[in-house]
Design a protein around this motif. Structure first.
Motif, PDB file in Angstrom:
ATOM      1  N   ASN A   2       0.779  -1.095   0.252  1.00  0.00           N
ATOM      2  CA  ASN A   2      -0.057  -0.126  -0.027  1.00  0.00           C
ATOM      3  C   ASN A   2       0.767   1.272   0.243  1.00  0.00           C
ATOM      4  OD1 ASN A   2      -1.847   2.040   0.509  1.00  0.00           O
ATOM      5  ND2 ASN A   2      -3.122   0.650   1.864  1.00  0.00           N
ATOM      6  N   ARG A   5       1.794   3.208   3.216  1.00  0.00           N
ATOM      7  CA  ARG A   5       2.418   2.694   4.324  1.00  0.00           C
ATOM      8  C   ARG A   5       3.931   2.189   4.034  1.00  0.00           C
ATOM      9  NH1 ARG A   5      -1.297  -1.302   7.285  1.00  0.00           N
ATOM     10  NH2 ARG A   5       0.377  -1.534   8.964  1.00  0.00           N
ATOM     11  N   SER A 102      -4.931  -3.298   3.074  1.00  0.00           N
ATOM     12  CA  SER A 102      -3.544  -2.993   3.008  1.00  0.00           C
ATOM     13  C   SER A 102      -2.636  -4.415   2.359  1.00  0.00           C
ATOM     14  CB  SER A 102      -2.978  -2.629   4.064  1.00  0.00           C
ATOM     15  OG  SER A 102      -3.561  -1.258   4.638  1.00  0.00           O
TER      16      SER A 102
END
Length: 117
Positions: A2, A5, A102
């Motif tokens: 993601n 992140r 995610s």
């Protein structure tokens, strides 16, 4: 992984040979349930993927128990409850993009599976 992140560190999960090919396991990574999948095409080409274990459609932590397959060029897991397909590379839910999860970077080093946290 993601885009929002950024990996801070890597966490060891388990030896790769403890995950049956073409199945997933649930691991606690940095306090979060992560579904880790060992995908093998039958020709000694193994890949490891990790996504959140929580299925937003069913509100249950079940993605590690889903069925692995492919839709076109995408490697996916089908949630065991409502059968939504999640792209193992990106975490995108193909049927309902709002349910996307995610995805985490993974690596295998010396036979050990690592997940970025």
């Amino acid at each position: 992984m993601n885009q929002d992140r950024v990996p801070r560190a890597w966490q060891a999960v388990c030896p790769l040979d403890e995950i049956v090919p073409n199945t997933g396991v649930c691991a606690l990574v940095d306090g979060e349930q992560v579904a880790v999948f060992h995908v093998n095409d039958g020709h000694a080409h193994a890949a490891v993927y990790a996504i959140e274990n929580f299925d937003p459609g069913s509100q249950a932590a079940v993605l590690s128990r889903g069925l692995i397959g492919s839709l076109g060029e995408r490697v996916v897991v089908a949630s065991p409850i409502y059968k939504h397909h999640f792209d193992l590379r990106t975490g995108e839910c193909l049927e309902t993009p709002a349910y996307s999860v995610s995805a985490f970077d993974t690596r295998v080093e010396n036979g050990q599976v690592w997940v970025a946290v």
